[in-house]
Write a protein that holds these residues in place. Structure first.
Motif, PDB file in Angstrom:
ATOM      1  N   ARG A   5      11.462   0.722   8.389  1.00  8.71           N
ATOM      2  CA  ARG A   5      12.453  -0.319   8.105  1.00  8.71           C
ATOM      3  C   ARG A   5      11.883  -1.387   7.168  1.00  8.71           C
ATOM      4  N   HIS A   6      10.565  -1.445   7.090  1.00  5.48           N
ATOM      5  CA  HIS A   6       9.898  -2.414   6.212  1.00  5.48           C
ATOM      6  C   HIS A   6       9.393  -1.753   4.929  1.00  5.48           C
ATOM      7  N   ALA A   7       9.600  -0.454   4.800  1.00  7.58           N
ATOM      8  CA  ALA A   7       9.067   0.305   3.664  1.00  7.58           C
ATOM      9  C   ALA A   7      10.115   0.465   2.570  1.00  7.58           C
ATOM     10  N   ILE A   8       9.623   0.746   1.364  1.00 11.29           N
ATOM     11  CA  ILE A   8      10.493   0.986   0.214  1.00 11.29           C
ATOM     12  C   ILE A   8      10.191   2.387  -0.294  1.00 11.29           C
ATOM     13  N   ARG A   9      11.181   3.234  -0.331  1.00 12.07           N
ATOM     14  CA  ARG A   9      11.008   4.617  -0.819  1.00 12.07           C
ATOM     15  C   ARG A   9      10.723   4.595  -2.314  1.00 12.07           C
ATOM     16  N   ILE A  10       9.698   5.343  -2.708  1.00 13.87           N
ATOM     17  CA  ILE A  10       9.374   5.472  -4.132  1.00 13.87           C
ATOM     18  C   ILE A  10      10.168   6.644  -4.688  1.00 13.87           C
ATOM     19  N   LYS A  11      10.969   6.374  -5.692  1.00 16.26           N
ATOM     20  CA  LYS A  11      11.810   7.412  -6.303  1.00 16.26           C
ATOM     21  C   LYS A  11      11.374   7.629  -7.743  1.00 16.26           C
ATOM     22  N   PHE A  12      10.650   8.729  -7.936  1.00 20.03           N
ATOM     23  CA  PHE A  12      10.175   9.038  -9.281  1.00 20.03           C
ATOM     24  C   PHE A  12      11.326   9.463 -10.177  1.00 20.03           C
TER      25      PHE A  12
ATOM     26  N   ASP B  25       9.651  27.780   3.390  1.00 18.21           N
ATOM     27  CA  ASP B  25      10.276  26.529   2.948  1.00 18.21           C
ATOM     28  C   ASP B  25       9.255  25.572   2.342  1.00 18.21           C
ATOM     29  N   GLY B  26       7.977  25.797   2.639  1.00 21.19           N
ATOM     30  CA  GLY B  26       6.924  24.984   2.051  1.00 21.19           C
ATOM     31  C   GLY B  26       6.755  23.621   2.691  1.00 21.19           C
ATOM     32  N   ILE B  27       5.894  22.816   2.060  1.00 25.25           N
ATOM     33  CA  ILE B  27       5.577  21.463   2.512  1.00 25.25           C
ATOM     34  C   ILE B  27       5.807  20.515   1.348  1.00 25.25           C
ATOM     35  N   TRP B  28       6.374  19.367   1.605  1.00 25.43           N
ATOM     36  CA  TRP B  28       6.583  18.380   0.558  1.00 25.43           C
ATOM     37  C   TRP B  28       6.326  16.988   1.122  1.00 25.43           C
ATOM     38  N   SER B  29       6.126  16.041   0.206  1.00 26.98           N
ATOM     39  CA  SER B  29       5.800  14.679   0.616  1.00 26.98           C
ATOM     40  C   SER B  29       6.751  13.663  -0.004  1.00 26.98           C
ATOM     41  N   ASN B  30       7.039  12.624   0.757  1.00 30.83           N
ATOM     42  CA  ASN B  30       7.744  11.452   0.255  1.00 30.83           C
ATOM     43  C   ASN B  30       6.756  10.289   0.287  1.00 30.83           C
ATOM     44  N   TYR B  31       6.938   9.358  -0.625  1.00 28.96           N
ATOM     45  CA  TYR B  31       6.010   8.240  -0.733  1.00 28.96           C
ATOM     46  C   TYR B  31       6.760   6.923  -0.573  1.00 28.96           C
TER      47      TYR B  31
ATOM     48  N   LYS C 205       0.862  -1.178   0.000  1.00 31.56           N
ATOM     49  CA  LYS C 205       0.000   0.000   0.000  1.00 31.56           C
ATOM     50  C   LYS C 205       0.902   1.231   0.000  1.00 31.56           C
ATOM     51  N   ILE C 206       0.354   2.368  -0.390  1.00 34.81           N
ATOM     52  CA  ILE C 206       1.124   3.615  -0.443  1.00 34.81           C
ATOM     53  C   ILE C 206       1.049   4.327   0.901  1.00 34.81           C
ATOM     54  N   GLU C 207       2.185   4.745   1.373  1.00 36.31           N
ATOM     55  CA  GLU C 207       2.255   5.542   2.619  1.00 36.31           C
ATOM     56  C   GLU C 207       2.850   6.899   2.265  1.00 36.31           C
ATOM     57  N   THR C 208       2.147   7.967   2.645  1.00 37.39           N
ATOM     58  CA  THR C 208       2.615   9.329   2.388  1.00 37.39           C
ATOM     59  C   THR C 208       3.177   9.916   3.666  1.00 37.39           C
ATOM     60  N   VAL C 209       4.376  10.455   3.581  1.00 41.17           N
ATOM     61  CA  VAL C 209       5.002  11.113   4.732  1.00 41.17           C
ATOM     62  C   VAL C 209       5.258  12.563   4.345  1.00 41.17           C
ATOM     63  N   SER C 210       4.554  13.485   5.001  1.00 37.30           N
ATOM     64  CA  SER C 210       4.673  14.907   4.679  1.00 37.30           C
ATOM     65  C   SER C 210       5.686  15.588   5.593  1.00 37.30           C
ATOM     66  N   HIS C 211       6.371  16.553   5.034  1.00 42.55           N
ATOM     67  CA  HIS C 211       7.398  17.296   5.768  1.00 42.55           C
ATOM     68  C   HIS C 211       7.136  18.792   5.615  1.00 42.55           C
ATOM     69  N   ALA C 212       7.430  19.539   6.648  1.00 39.49           N
ATOM     70  CA  ALA C 212       7.320  20.996   6.599  1.00 39.49           C
ATOM     71  C   ALA C 212       8.674  21.595   6.941  1.00 39.49           C
ATOM     72  N   GLY C 213       9.047  22.640   6.209  1.00 36.99           N
ATOM     73  CA  GLY C 213      10.314  23.309   6.474  1.00 36.99           C
ATOM     74  C   GLY C 213      10.274  24.085   7.778  1.00 36.99           C
ATOM     75  N   LEU C 214      11.426  24.518   8.235  1.00 34.58           N
ATOM     76  CA  LEU C 214      11.497  25.299   9.463  1.00 34.58           C
ATOM     77  C   LEU C 214      10.774  26.633   9.321  1.00 34.58           C
TER      78      LEU C 214
END
Length: 199
Positions: A191-198, A62-68, A49-58
């Motif tokens: 540790r069980h996840a695989i980073r999606i790299k577009f 800096d904006g907000i971005w997501s890794n999948y 399944k897809i897991e989205t992890v969002s990040h916010a800059g300091l």
């Protein structure tokens, strides 16, 4: 004004035989929006399944971005300690007595300092910090922020503070424990996840 498909990003899926996609859309005002990340591989759809992890800059700029990530589809959800499990109670200004709201929303120390501020300064124009915030919250319900009316309610909250198991101080302890457990859960899951790299 309509949204148009601009570009579709692609990444190889975990098995290497399929792909993962995400489409970017744009409108007439040069705004962009991303569609959902899709696993376009029958084998990997059964496993991940897809897991989205969002990040916010300091800084806000800096904006907000997501890794999948691809996470095993049967990976268990977090079921550790939560504030709602330990203290399943409402903390709404509009649904519980005002003194109870104060007990659940402020630490004992902050209520004590607010009371001292109200006793010393007496007028709304002279109090500050949590004391004025409490008066403004009282005004939302009772249409008055007069210190002489709010002060006795703060006294009642302090007198009954330790009788409430779900007072703010105890809730803060559970909230900190939940944060710690969720962090450990997340780190283990990654540790069980695989980073999606577009590409």
């Amino acid at each position: 004004m309509s949204w148009e498909e601009m570009v579709t990003r692609r990444a190889p899926c975990a098995c290497g035989r399929g792909k993962i996609t995400q489409t970017e859309y744009g409108d007439d005002w040069n705004r962009c929006e991303y569609g959902p990340v899709k696993i376009e591989c029958e084998e990997c759809q059964k496993k991940y399944k897809i897991e989205t992890v969002s990040h916010a800059g300091l800084l806000k700029s800096d904006g907000i971005w997501s890794n999948y990530y691809l996470v095993p589809i049967d990976y268990p959800d977090y079921d550790g300690i939560t504030l709602e499990k330990v203290y399943p109670s409402d903390v709404s200004l509009y649904t519980i007595p005002f003194d109870e709201y104060l007990i659940k929303s402020y630490s004992y120390i902050h209520l004590q300092s607010s009371l001292e501020d109200m006793i010393e300064n007496k007028a709304l124009s002279r109090i500050k910090g949590d004391a004025i915030r409490i008066c403004r919250e009282h005004q939302k319900i009772f249409k008055t922020a007069r210190v002489s009316i709010v002060l006795p309610k703060v006294e009642i909250a302090l007198a009954h503070y330790n009788k409430y198991k779900d007072n703010y101080d105890n809730r803060a302890i559970i909230a900190a424990e939940e944060k710690k457990e969720r962090k450990a859960y997340f780190e283990e899951k990654m540790r069980h996840a695989i980073r999606i790299k577009f590409l």
